[in-house]
Design a protein around this motif. Structure first.
Motif, PDB file in Angstrom:
ATOM      1  N   ARG A  16       0.852  -1.192   0.000  1.00  0.00           N
ATOM      2  CA  ARG A  16       0.000   0.000   0.000  1.00  0.00           C
ATOM      3  C   ARG A  16       0.883   1.235   0.000  1.00  0.00           C
ATOM      4  O   ARG A  16       1.978   1.238   0.567  1.00  0.00           O
ATOM      5  CB  ARG A  16      -0.917   0.045   1.218  1.00  0.00           C
ATOM      6  CG  ARG A  16      -2.117  -0.878   1.144  1.00  0.00           C
ATOM      7  CD  ARG A  16      -3.098  -0.586   2.273  1.00  0.00           C
ATOM      8  NE  ARG A  16      -2.490  -0.771   3.579  1.00  0.00           N
ATOM      9  CZ  ARG A  16      -2.930  -0.197   4.700  1.00  0.00           C
ATOM     10  NH1 ARG A  16      -3.967   0.626   4.665  1.00  0.00           N
ATOM     11  NH2 ARG A  16      -2.326  -0.441   5.852  1.00  0.00           N
TER      12      ARG A  16
ATOM     13  N   VAL B 269       0.803   5.290   1.072  1.00  0.00           N
ATOM     14  CA  VAL B 269       0.131   6.347   1.818  1.00  0.00           C
ATOM     15  C   VAL B 269       0.553   7.682   1.211  1.00  0.00           C
ATOM     16  O   VAL B 269       1.732   8.040   1.267  1.00  0.00           O
ATOM     17  CB  VAL B 269       0.520   6.320   3.314  1.00  0.00           C
ATOM     18  CG1 VAL B 269      -0.157   7.456   4.068  1.00  0.00           C
ATOM     19  CG2 VAL B 269       0.163   4.972   3.931  1.00  0.00           C
ATOM     20  N   ILE B 270      -0.376   8.383   0.591  1.00  0.00           N
ATOM     21  CA  ILE B 270      -0.085   9.717   0.078  1.00  0.00           C
ATOM     22  C   ILE B 270      -0.456  10.726   1.150  1.00  0.00           C
ATOM     23  O   ILE B 270      -1.605  10.764   1.615  1.00  0.00           O
ATOM     24  CB  ILE B 270      -0.851  10.006  -1.227  1.00  0.00           C
ATOM     25  CG1 ILE B 270      -0.449   9.005  -2.315  1.00  0.00           C
ATOM     26  CG2 ILE B 270      -0.588  11.436  -1.701  1.00  0.00           C
ATOM     27  CD1 ILE B 270      -1.121   9.248  -3.652  1.00  0.00           C
TER      28      ILE B 270
ATOM     29  N   SER C 294      -0.671  14.694   2.684  1.00  0.00           N
ATOM     30  CA  SER C 294      -0.995  16.042   2.220  1.00  0.00           C
ATOM     31  C   SER C 294       0.110  17.011   2.617  1.00  0.00           C
ATOM     32  O   SER C 294       0.936  16.705   3.482  1.00  0.00           O
ATOM     33  CB  SER C 294      -2.309  16.496   2.846  1.00  0.00           C
ATOM     34  OG  SER C 294      -2.140  16.658   4.256  1.00  0.00           O
TER      35      SER C 294
ATOM     36  N   ILE D  66      -3.208  12.006   6.198  1.00  0.00           N
ATOM     37  CA  ILE D  66      -3.358  10.964   5.195  1.00  0.00           C
ATOM     38  C   ILE D  66      -4.327  11.474   4.127  1.00  0.00           C
ATOM     39  O   ILE D  66      -5.513  11.665   4.400  1.00  0.00           O
ATOM     40  CB  ILE D  66      -3.880   9.651   5.805  1.00  0.00           C
ATOM     41  CG1 ILE D  66      -2.982   9.200   6.962  1.00  0.00           C
ATOM     42  CG2 ILE D  66      -3.966   8.572   4.721  1.00  0.00           C
ATOM     43  CD1 ILE D  66      -1.562   8.957   6.607  1.00  0.00           C
ATOM     44  N   HIS D  67      -3.808  11.706   2.931  1.00  0.00           N
ATOM     45  CA  HIS D  67      -4.651  12.186   1.835  1.00  0.00           C
ATOM     46  C   HIS D  67      -5.345  11.024   1.140  1.00  0.00           C
ATOM     47  O   HIS D  67      -6.536  11.106   0.812  1.00  0.00           O
ATOM     48  CB  HIS D  67      -3.791  12.962   0.832  1.00  0.00           C
ATOM     49  CG  HIS D  67      -4.519  13.365  -0.408  1.00  0.00           C
ATOM     50  ND1 HIS D  67      -5.367  14.454  -0.448  1.00  0.00           N
ATOM     51  CD2 HIS D  67      -4.545  12.821  -1.665  1.00  0.00           C
ATOM     52  CE1 HIS D  67      -5.874  14.567  -1.664  1.00  0.00           C
ATOM     53  NE2 HIS D  67      -5.403  13.588  -2.419  1.00  0.00           N
ATOM     54  N   GLU D  68      -4.597   9.933   0.918  1.00  0.00           N
ATOM     55  CA  GLU D  68      -5.159   8.791   0.187  1.00  0.00           C
ATOM     56  C   GLU D  68      -4.334   7.545   0.463  1.00  0.00           C
ATOM     57  O   GLU D  68      -3.116   7.617   0.631  1.00  0.00           O
ATOM     58  CB  GLU D  68      -5.180   9.091  -1.313  1.00  0.00           C
ATOM     59  CG  GLU D  68      -5.882   8.040  -2.152  1.00  0.00           C
ATOM     60  CD  GLU D  68      -6.011   8.429  -3.615  1.00  0.00           C
ATOM     61  OE1 GLU D  68      -6.497   7.606  -4.413  1.00  0.00           O
ATOM     62  OE2 GLU D  68      -5.617   9.563  -3.975  1.00  0.00           O
ATOM     63  N   LEU D  69      -5.007   6.412   0.506  1.00  0.00           N
ATOM     64  CA  LEU D  69      -4.356   5.105   0.609  1.00  0.00           C
ATOM     65  C   LEU D  69      -4.586   4.353  -0.700  1.00  0.00           C
ATOM     66  O   LEU D  69      -5.716   4.252  -1.170  1.00  0.00           O
ATOM     67  CB  LEU D  69      -4.937   4.297   1.771  1.00  0.00           C
ATOM     68  CG  LEU D  69      -4.689   4.853   3.177  1.00  0.00           C
ATOM     69  CD1 LEU D  69      -5.521   4.080   4.203  1.00  0.00           C
ATOM     70  CD2 LEU D  69      -3.221   4.751   3.521  1.00  0.00           C
ATOM     71  N   ILE D  70      -3.504   3.836  -1.262  1.00  0.00           N
ATOM     72  CA  ILE D  70      -3.590   3.147  -2.554  1.00  0.00           C
ATOM     73  C   ILE D  70      -3.119   1.709  -2.392  1.00  0.00           C
ATOM     74  O   ILE D  70      -1.999   1.460  -1.922  1.00  0.00           O
ATOM     75  CB  ILE D  70      -2.721   3.866  -3.607  1.00  0.00           C
ATOM     76  CG1 ILE D  70      -3.198   5.300  -3.807  1.00  0.00           C
ATOM     77  CG2 ILE D  70      -2.734   3.105  -4.920  1.00  0.00           C
ATOM     78  CD1 ILE D  70      -2.281   6.119  -4.674  1.00  0.00           C
TER      79      ILE D  70
ATOM     80  N   TYR E 210      -0.575   7.621 -11.700  1.00  0.00           N
ATOM     81  CA  TYR E 210      -1.639   8.104 -10.815  1.00  0.00           C
ATOM     82  C   TYR E 210      -1.050   8.790  -9.581  1.00  0.00           C
ATOM     83  O   TYR E 210      -1.525   9.864  -9.177  1.00  0.00           O
ATOM     84  CB  TYR E 210      -2.546   6.950 -10.392  1.00  0.00           C
ATOM     85  CG  TYR E 210      -3.627   7.395  -9.431  1.00  0.00           C
ATOM     86  CD1 TYR E 210      -4.777   8.022  -9.898  1.00  0.00           C
ATOM     87  CD2 TYR E 210      -3.483   7.206  -8.060  1.00  0.00           C
ATOM     88  CE1 TYR E 210      -5.757   8.456  -9.019  1.00  0.00           C
ATOM     89  CE2 TYR E 210      -4.456   7.643  -7.177  1.00  0.00           C
ATOM     90  CZ  TYR E 210      -5.594   8.268  -7.656  1.00  0.00           C
ATOM     91  OH  TYR E 210      -6.557   8.707  -6.783  1.00  0.00           O
ATOM     92  N   VAL E 211      -0.030   8.164  -8.986  1.00  0.00           N
ATOM     93  CA  VAL E 211       0.598   8.772  -7.800  1.00  0.00           C
ATOM     94  C   VAL E 211       1.202  10.123  -8.165  1.00  0.00           C
ATOM     95  O   VAL E 211       1.061  11.109  -7.430  1.00  0.00           O
ATOM     96  CB  VAL E 211       1.661   7.829  -7.205  1.00  0.00           C
ATOM     97  CG1 VAL E 211       2.407   8.518  -6.062  1.00  0.00           C
ATOM     98  CG2 VAL E 211       1.021   6.535  -6.702  1.00  0.00           C
TER      99      VAL E 211
ATOM    100  N   THR F  21      -1.467  12.750  -8.613  1.00  0.00           N
ATOM    101  CA  THR F  21      -2.012  13.154  -7.313  1.00  0.00           C
ATOM    102  C   THR F  21      -1.073  14.117  -6.602  1.00  0.00           C
ATOM    103  O   THR F  21      -1.491  15.151  -6.063  1.00  0.00           O
ATOM    104  CB  THR F  21      -2.273  11.923  -6.440  1.00  0.00           C
ATOM    105  OG1 THR F  21      -3.151  11.022  -7.122  1.00  0.00           O
ATOM    106  CG2 THR F  21      -2.900  12.319  -5.109  1.00  0.00           C
TER     107      THR F  21
END
Length: 264
Positions: free
Chosen positions: A209, A211-212, A214, A220-224, A248-249, A252
């Motif tokens: 996974r 973790v993006i 902010s 935590i902005h987004e988990l992919i 995509y990363v 973002t």
């Protein structure tokens, strides 16, 4: 992954005092994250978003000001033997050779003699350092020095490996080679890994996974989820899904960058 929870962050925040302005700087705010046992998680985000700060909090090197940090279900109040850290700067002791650098943590923990020797030799072989036991850091390339740092961290057999941009100062070729080596070590040793990086492709190649985070204050902005099969190798980089996720990363992260207005 073997199941269970290795790390749990509940509403974690961190404040710094800016001596220049006299103001409080909010580095992290309301960080909630669960890392499963045996999972490889990468932290990525804009510069200054608190990735390294969060990693140091996980290691117990920095206190957090808000929230809770749980390691294997117990509240963290400082460093512990179940965690080890690998730094970007290698952090080797220049007066010790490769063998003694790797053995350093073992000796601190009272492991000596044949047990220590067997452990050091095992991890030297694992990271490709056979034949370099008597070499000193100044005699090694950056990539070789980082192999020593990884072996030293693994030698104390931590359940959780924390890595702060360990390949960030290396050239692209060496970096790619060490990514493949780390993937192999991860598959063999079944550690829980939290890995800080600025490189999108590196995060995708290594992680279960991503973790993006902010911009500051870091959240935590987004988990992919990285749905690429393991084990991963150079062929992985040619997989259309690898290219899609990396793009995509980047898209973002690019959307988070605050650009200064053009000057006349």
């Amino acid at each position: 992954m073997s199941g269970g929870t290795a790390i749990e962050l509940r509403g974690v925040g961190k404040l710094y005092h800016d001596e220049t302005s006299g103001r409080q700087v909010h580095a992290l705010s309301e960080v909630d994250l669960t890392v499963r046992t045996g999972e490889f998680v990468s932290l990525i985000g804009p510069s200054g978003c608190g990735k390294t700060t969060l990693l140091k909090i996980l290691d117990g090197l920095l206190p957090h000001d808000q929230g809770e940090v749980l390691i294997n279900g117990a509240r963290s109040t400082g460093p512990g033997p179940e965690r080890a850290m690998v730094f970007q700067s290698f952090a080797l002791l220049p007066w010790l050779n490769v063998y003694d650098n790797i053995a350093f943590g073992l000796r601190i923990r009272g492991v000596t003699g044949k047990q220590a020797e067997a452990t050091v030799r095992h991890y030297m072989d694992m990271v490709g350092l056979r034949g370099f036991a008597d070499s000193y850091p100044a005699q090694l390339s950056g990539g070789m020095q980082q192999r020593v740092g990884i072996a030293r961290a693994l030698a104390v057999n931590p359940a959780i490996l924390l890595m702060d941009e360990p390949f960030g100062s290396l050239d692209a070729q060496t970096r790619n080679l060490l990514q493949v080596d780390l993937e192999r070590i991860y598959e063999a040793d079944n550690k829980t890994v939290v890995f800080v990086t600025h490189a999108m492709d590196e995060a995708v190649f290594l992680s279960d996974r991503i973790v993006i985070m902010s911009p500051r204050p870091g959240r935590i902005h987004e988990l992919i989820d990285v749905d690429l099969p393991r084990p991963r190798n150079d062929e992985t980089r040619r997989d259309p899904r690898f290219i899609e996720l990396s793009s995509y990363v980047w898209d973002t992260l690019r959307g988070m960058i605050v650009r200064e207005p053009a000057r006349p």
